[in-house]
Structures are given as structure tokens and as C-alpha cells.
Design an enzyme around this catalytic site. Structure first.
Site, PDB file in Angstrom:
ATOM      1  N   GLY A 121       0.810  -1.214   0.000  1.00 20.69           N
ATOM      2  CA  GLY A 121       0.000   0.000   0.000  1.00 20.69           C
ATOM      3  C   GLY A 121       0.842   1.262   0.000  1.00 20.69           C
ATOM      4  N   ARG A 122       2.137   1.088   0.275  1.00 18.61           N
ATOM      5  CA  ARG A 122       3.008   2.268   0.253  1.00 18.61           C
ATOM      6  C   ARG A 122       4.454   1.846  -0.029  1.00 18.61           C
ATOM      7  NH1 ARG A 122       4.591   3.630   6.272  1.00 18.61           N
ATOM      8  NH2 ARG A 122       4.531   1.546   7.104  1.00 18.61           N
ATOM      9  N   ARG A 205      14.879  -0.538   1.263  1.00 16.10           N
ATOM     10  CA  ARG A 205      15.063  -1.766   2.047  1.00 16.10           C
ATOM     11  C   ARG A 205      15.561  -2.891   1.155  1.00 16.10           C
ATOM     12  NH1 ARG A 205       9.961  -3.637   5.514  1.00 16.10           N
ATOM     13  NH2 ARG A 205       8.976  -4.409   3.626  1.00 16.10           N
ATOM     14  N   ARG A 212       5.959 -13.552   1.627  1.00 13.57           N
ATOM     15  CA  ARG A 212       5.455 -13.657   2.996  1.00 13.57           C
ATOM     16  C   ARG A 212       4.436 -14.784   3.068  1.00 13.57           C
ATOM     17  NH1 ARG A 212       5.080  -7.822   3.956  1.00 13.57           N
ATOM     18  NH2 ARG A 212       6.143  -6.868   2.217  1.00 13.57           N
ATOM     19  N   ASP A 286       1.303 -11.369   7.200  1.00 13.09           N
ATOM     20  CA  ASP A 286       1.964 -10.644   6.102  1.00 13.09           C
ATOM     21  C   ASP A 286       3.326 -10.122   6.544  1.00 13.09           C
ATOM     22  OD1 ASP A 286      -0.055  -9.093   7.626  1.00 13.09           O
ATOM     23  OD2 ASP A 286       0.937  -7.390   6.701  1.00 13.09           O
TER      24      ASP A 286
HETATM   25  P1  AMP Z   1       2.555  -3.019   7.980  1.00 12.81           P
HETATM   26  O1  AMP Z   1       1.881  -2.779   9.282  1.00 12.81           O
HETATM   27  O2  AMP Z   1       3.609  -2.012   7.637  1.00 12.81           O
HETATM   28  O3  AMP Z   1       3.034  -4.419   7.847  1.00 12.81           O
HETATM   29  O4  AMP Z   1       1.433  -2.782   6.859  1.00 12.81           O
HETATM   30  C1  AMP Z   1       0.248  -3.548   6.780  1.00 12.81           C
HETATM   31  C2  AMP Z   1      -0.497  -3.187   5.530  1.00 12.81           C
HETATM   32  O5  AMP Z   1      -0.927  -1.833   5.600  1.00 12.81           O
HETATM   33  C3  AMP Z   1       0.294  -3.318   4.250  1.00 12.81           C
HETATM   34  O6  AMP Z   1      -0.596  -3.714   3.237  1.00 12.81           O
HETATM   35  C4  AMP Z   1       0.779  -1.904   4.019  1.00 12.81           C
HETATM   36  O7  AMP Z   1       1.073  -1.643   2.665  1.00 12.81           O
HETATM   37  C5  AMP Z   1      -0.423  -1.097   4.489  1.00 12.81           C
HETATM   38  N1  AMP Z   1      -0.054   0.250   4.910  1.00 12.81           N
HETATM   39  C6  AMP Z   1       0.643   0.606   6.004  1.00 12.81           C
HETATM   40  N2  AMP Z   1       0.765   1.945   6.065  1.00 12.81           N
HETATM   41  C7  AMP Z   1       0.141   2.459   4.974  1.00 12.81           C
HETATM   42  C8  AMP Z   1      -0.084   3.780   4.469  1.00 12.81           C
HETATM   43  N3  AMP Z   1       0.378   4.845   5.101  1.00 12.81           N
HETATM   44  N4  AMP Z   1      -0.765   3.904   3.321  1.00 12.81           N
HETATM   45  C9  AMP Z   1      -1.232   2.830   2.668  1.00 12.81           C
HETATM   46  N5  AMP Z   1      -1.064   1.567   3.093  1.00 12.81           N
HETATM   47  C10 AMP Z   1      -0.388   1.370   4.235  1.00 12.81           C
HETATM   48 MG    MG Z   2       3.960  -5.494   6.605  1.00 12.79          MG
END
Ligand code: AMP
Ligand code: MG
Length: 524
Positions: A121-122, A205, A212, A286
Site C-alpha cells: 500500500g506504500r 530496504r 510472505r 503478512d
Molecule cells: P505493515 O503494518 O507495515 O506491515 O502494513 C500492513 C499493511 O498496511 C500493508 O498492506 C501496508 O502496505 C499497508 N499500509 C501501512 N501503512 C500504509 C499507508 N500509510 N498507506 C497505505 N497503506 C499502508
Molecule cells: Mg507489513
């Protein structure tokens, strides 16, 4: 080991973008040749898991930190990376001239609840590089703007959390723990909405791969994708199973062996986390890799005192991802992984379930073996099998007295050298003396030289870990534009075993006033 962890309602870590989400694909990006020679095996072999995408534009890029050692291992040109073109590439504003960045799809169980579509998502996968040791790695940007997987999130990241991931992942690497690495953090000059407006940043990174458990959960619903994904993962991470078994009729055994190999790497990984007092904070499926690397440093932390119930994450209200729950949660995640592989394990569902269950049932023993072996090594008792009582009693004593986890093992080595004073500040003499007597006897029985044992212990028990109070202060200053404390702390935690007077304060536990209130936010 604690039982099945409680689940809580999944929560988003990010705030919703307050305006229209900018469509990154609308704006053309310029090419950059600062890094060239990208491979794209993932995109070529698993195109349906990817969407070609590009980063958002970057108003005012500034390189905050660049990992020279890692760049060298990757065969990258440091000067090129530091150039305007290089920083544009590392921020997502420019795309590699010879590669097509993609966002990848995955699913996942978040806090126990299933999300059928998460994805990058980012983040953007720029491509793959082969390092000087011949290892293939992914180069990914995190915080590079919205993608089709942003689900209402803004797609951005901010300076504090990206520097946190940079520093903690590099500290973990220095501790010898499998992890993704960090190449750079670039401040973007964009104000990003979090609890207030925060400075935006992009992390570059490096990972053995970004496969995953969640990638398999996504593919499990698309039967035509599952086998190619599993074969890709095997080729990339477990090439030893490629020709196994010889006949296609028994191919199911390959996927059972694959599951077992992932389970074993992950059991070893989480044992290593526990041995250094690391709490990941968001062990969603994930965030559980197939490679066995630690990934996604969000609300992570290192414990000061040994406390199985320690939770730092502000969103983990049920304690699902508490320090001592991590092995049980991992086993739960691995059960989700096994479920995705069942159709590949054989034509007979009951037989596949029985085979996967038999492997999963080995988890507790494997984890315990890794943990106990690791702990024996921490107290200088390698090559012995009868140290369980010593270990159990040490852990009980440390828990009872809230002894600093990291400090105690260094103090034990000092005690062996005849300098017991630091241990006395951690454990009362009356309690520690009988234990120390038993420990010395065990070492003597093995004919171990005390000084040599102490030196060996100091090579595996860190002096400096990213302690929460130091990291928090360093990230606050960095967010305000002063990188000095961050750089100093980074230098210490990437040399975790090397005593230096100027780093002495990094070995001190946090003041109680800090530990009582400390929380980390995946505020990203
Ligand atoms: P994470 O907690 O970083 O493992 O992210 C979990 C999910 O949320 C993944 O699909 C990320 O891409 C999405 N995500 C986290 N932060 C953001 C953001 N600021 N905008 C869009 N998607 C996000
Ligand atoms: Mg993640």
C-alpha cells in the site's frame, strides 16, 4: 510456551489521507541510472502478483542516511547514490532506467482477522540485485506514495518510523539475526498527516525476498498461481529441494519439505529474537517471511527487564504479540501457511492435513531446542546438555528481580573474570550466590577456563541494543532535523559487542519513569 494467543480486531496503523489520494501513475517519473542491472525474476515468473507502478513526486529530497557497507556489498556506486539522480531513485521520484517498479499483492491475518487483500500500500519493488556473495536480493522502497493497494491509506511514511526501521534492522544484522537490511532513508520534504503533520520519508530496504505467508494466503485463492509461487520460493530460498523428490508422482513431498524448512527457519528466528529481548510488535502473517528474515519494523522494541508479558505496541490491546507470546503466534501463523500449501502436498486432503500437522507438531521442540541452545551459549555452556535447571532458575531469578536482560549476561561474564560488582546491582547477592556456585561448578566440570569463557560470552551477548529511551530521543531529534544522536546511537548498535567508553550510557537500562509509560506506534 504460552497457549494460543488472543485475537483482537484488526486495526489500521495509518491515518487516512485527508484529501484526494494522488494517483502516482498519472505523473511521469524521470529515469535514473544511479543503480542499474536490476533483475526481475519475480515479475517475470509471477506477474499476476504485481502491478507496474511508480513513486509519487518528491518535493524536496534530502538524503538522511546511506548505508555505505551495504551499498558496497551490493556492488553499488556510493557517489552515484549520493548524487541528485541517486537520491531521486532512492526516494521513488525517479524510476530505474532499466527496470519497472511494481507494487505486489498479498493477503494476511492481521491480529487474527483475515484480510483477503493487503499488498504494497506504500511500497514499490524496484527490482532484484545480486550481491557480491552471489545472493539475490530485492530492493524495495517504503513510503513512496499511494498504490492500487493503499486501501484509503496515504501511501506515505514519515521520518521517525523509517529511521527506526533503518536503525533497528541494522542493529539486528549486527547481532547476527536474519533480517531485511536498510540502504537509505530520504526525507521527502512532504508534510504527512499523522497525529499532526510529520516530515515524510522513504526507506530503501534490501531483503532476501518479500515473499510472505500472506503472499501464499493470497495465491491460495488463485489455484493457477499457487504452484508457481511455491516453486519460485523454493528456487529462491531452498534450492536444495528443487530436484526432490525424483518423481513427479511424489512431488507433494517437496512441498511438505518446503513447509518444514520455512518452519525451521522461523522457529530459529523467533528463538533469536527472544534471546536478545526483541519484541516485533505486529507478527501478522503478512509480516512473516518465507526466507526466515525479520521484516517490517513497526512498533518493535527491546525489553529491558525480562518479562514474558511485555507489550509495547499501542495497538496491541489483547497482548497477542507480547514478548513471550511470539513463539505461539508464530506457530499460529505457520498453521495458516500450511493451510495454503495443502493442495500441493498431495491429492488426498486428509493425508495432506496429517502430513502438515505432523510437521507443525515439531514446532515446539524445534523452538525450545533453539532457545535452550542459545541460552546455554549465552552463559558459556555450549556442548553440554544438562543445563536446563540452571537456565530455568536464572530466568526465574531475573524475572523476580526485574533484572535487565541484556546487562545481566554481560555482568555474568564480568563476574567470571572476578568483577562481581555490576551483577550485584542487578541481582541481590543472597539469591545469586547459590546459582553462581552451581554455574561455576558446571563450567569447572567441563574444564572451561573462566576468562576464556567470559570473553566468548562477550562475543555473543551484546552490550548495546537499541534501548527504547535512547532510540526514542534520537528519533525525536531527527524528526526535528538533528541527526547527531541518531548517528551516534547507530554507530554503537551496529558494533554491539565492542566496548567503548563513549558509548557507556547506551548500555544503561531506561529509567523506570520511562519504562512505565513507553509505547511504540506503528505510525508509519
Ligand atoms: P505493515 O503494518 O507495515 O506491515 O502494513 C500492513 C499493511 O498496511 C500493508 O498492506 C501496508 O502496505 C499497508 N499500509 C501501512 N501503512 C500504509 C499507508 N500509510 N498507506 C497505505 N497503506 C499502508
Ligand atoms: Mg507489513
Amino acid at each position: 510456551m504460552p497457549g494460543v494467543p488472543p485475537s483482537a480486531r484488526p486495526r489500521a496503523c495509518w491515518s487516512v489521507y485527508p484529501g484526494r489520494v494522488p494517483a502516482a501513475s498519472d505523473s511521469p517519473t524521470r529515469p535514473s541510472s544511479a543503480i542499474s542491472g536490476f533483475d526481475r525474476t519475480f515479475v517475470d515468473e509471477l506477474a499476476p502478483l504485481t502491478v507496474p507502478w511508480r513513486g509519487a513526486d518528491v518535493p524536496d529530497p534530502a538524503l538522511l542516511v546511506l548505508n555505505g557497507d551495504l551499498a558496497e556489498t551490493l556492488g553499488l556506486d556510493l557517489e552515484a547514490l549520493r548524487s541528485v539522480d541517486g537520491v531521486a531513485l532512492l526516494s521513488g521520484a525517479a524510476s530505474p532506467a532499466d527496470a519497472t517498479p511494481v507494487a505486489t499483492a498479498y493477503a494476511g491475518h492481521q491480529f487474527g482477522g483475515y484480510a483477503p487483500l493487503l499488498g504494497d500500500g506504500r511500497a514499490l519493488l524496484l527490482g532484484e540485485l545480486v550481491d557480491l556473495h552471489g545472493h539475490r536480493v530485492d530492493l524495495q522502497l517504503k513510503g513512496s506514495g499511494p498504490t492500487p493497494f493503499s486501501r484509503g491509506g496515504d501511501g506515505f511514511a514519515v521520518v521517525g518510523p523509517m529511521l527506526r526501521e533503518y536503525l533497528v534492522s541494522e542493529a539486528m544484522h549486527a547481532l547476527g539475526i536474519p533480517t531485511t537490511r536498510s540502504l537509505s532513508v530520504v526525507a521527502t520534504g512532504r508534510g504527512v498527516h499523522r497525529s499532526g503533520i510529520e516530515p515524510g520519508a522513504v526507506l530503501a530496504r534490501v531483503a532476501a525476498s518479500h515473499l510472505r505467508v500472506g503472499t501464499f494466503e493470497y495465491a491460495a485463492r488463485k489455484p493457477e498461481l499457487l504452484r508457481p509461487l511455491a516453486d519460485y520460493a523454493i528456487a529462491r530460498h531452498f534450492a536444495e529441494f528443487l530436484g526432490f523428490p525424483a518423481t513427479e508422482a511424489e512431488a507433494g513431498d517437496r512441498y511438505i519439505a518446503f513447509f518444514e524448512a520455512v518452519l525451521d527457519r522461523q522457529a530459529s528466528l523467533v528463538a533469536q529474537w527472544i534471546l536478545v529481548g526483541f519484541v516485533h510488535g505486529v507478527m501478522n502473517t503478512d509480516n512473516t517471511t518465507i526466507s526466515g528474515e525479520t521484516i517490517d519494523y513497526g512498533p518493535c522494541a527491546f525489553i529491558d527487564a525480562f518479562d514474558p508479558s511485555a507489550v509495547f505496541s499501542s495497538i496491541d490491546h489483547g497482548g497477542r504479540y507480547a514478548f513471550g507470546n511470539q513463539p505461539a503466534v508464530l506457530k499460529w501463523n505457520l498453521a495458516r501457511f500450511a493451510e495454503t500449501l495443502l493442495p500441493l502436498m498431495g491429492a488426498e486432503p486428509d493425508a495432506s492435513i496429517a502430513a502438515a500437522t505432523a510437521v507443525l507438531d515439531t514446532f515446539d521442540d524445534r523452538y525450545n531446542r533453539y532457545f535452550v541452545e542459545g541460552l546455554r551459549t549465552k552463559i558459556g555452556l555450549v556442548d553440554t546438555t544438562d543445563a536446563s535447571d540452571l537456565i530455568d532458575d536464572l530466568l526465574t531469578m531475573m524475572t523476580e528481580h526485574h533484572a535487565d536482560w541484556t546487562g545481566t549476561f554481560r555482568a555474568l561474564a564480568d563476574e567470571l573474570r572476578g568483577a562481581p560488582s555490576s551483577l550485584a546491582t542487578l541481582l541481590p547477592n543472597d539469591d545469586s550466590s547459590p546459582w553462581l556456585h552451581r554455574w561455576h561448578t558446571a563450567l569447572d566440570r567441563l574444564g572451561r577456563d573462566r576468562r576464556q569463557t567470559a570473553d566468548t560470552m562477550d562475543r555473543i551477548n551484546p552490550l548495546y541494543i537499541p534501548r527504547n529511551h535512547h532510540l526514542d530521543a534520537a528519533l525525536r531529534s531527527a524528526t526535528d532535523g538533528d541527526m547527531t544522536s541518531f548517528e551516534r546511537l547507530l554507530a554503537a548498535v551496529t558494533h554491539p559487542f565492542e566496548h567503548r567508553d563513549e558509548w557507556a550510557h547506551y548500555a544503561d537500562p531506561a529509567p523506570v519513569s520511562f519504562t512505565d509509560t513507553f509505547q511504540t506506534f506503528c505510525g508509519t
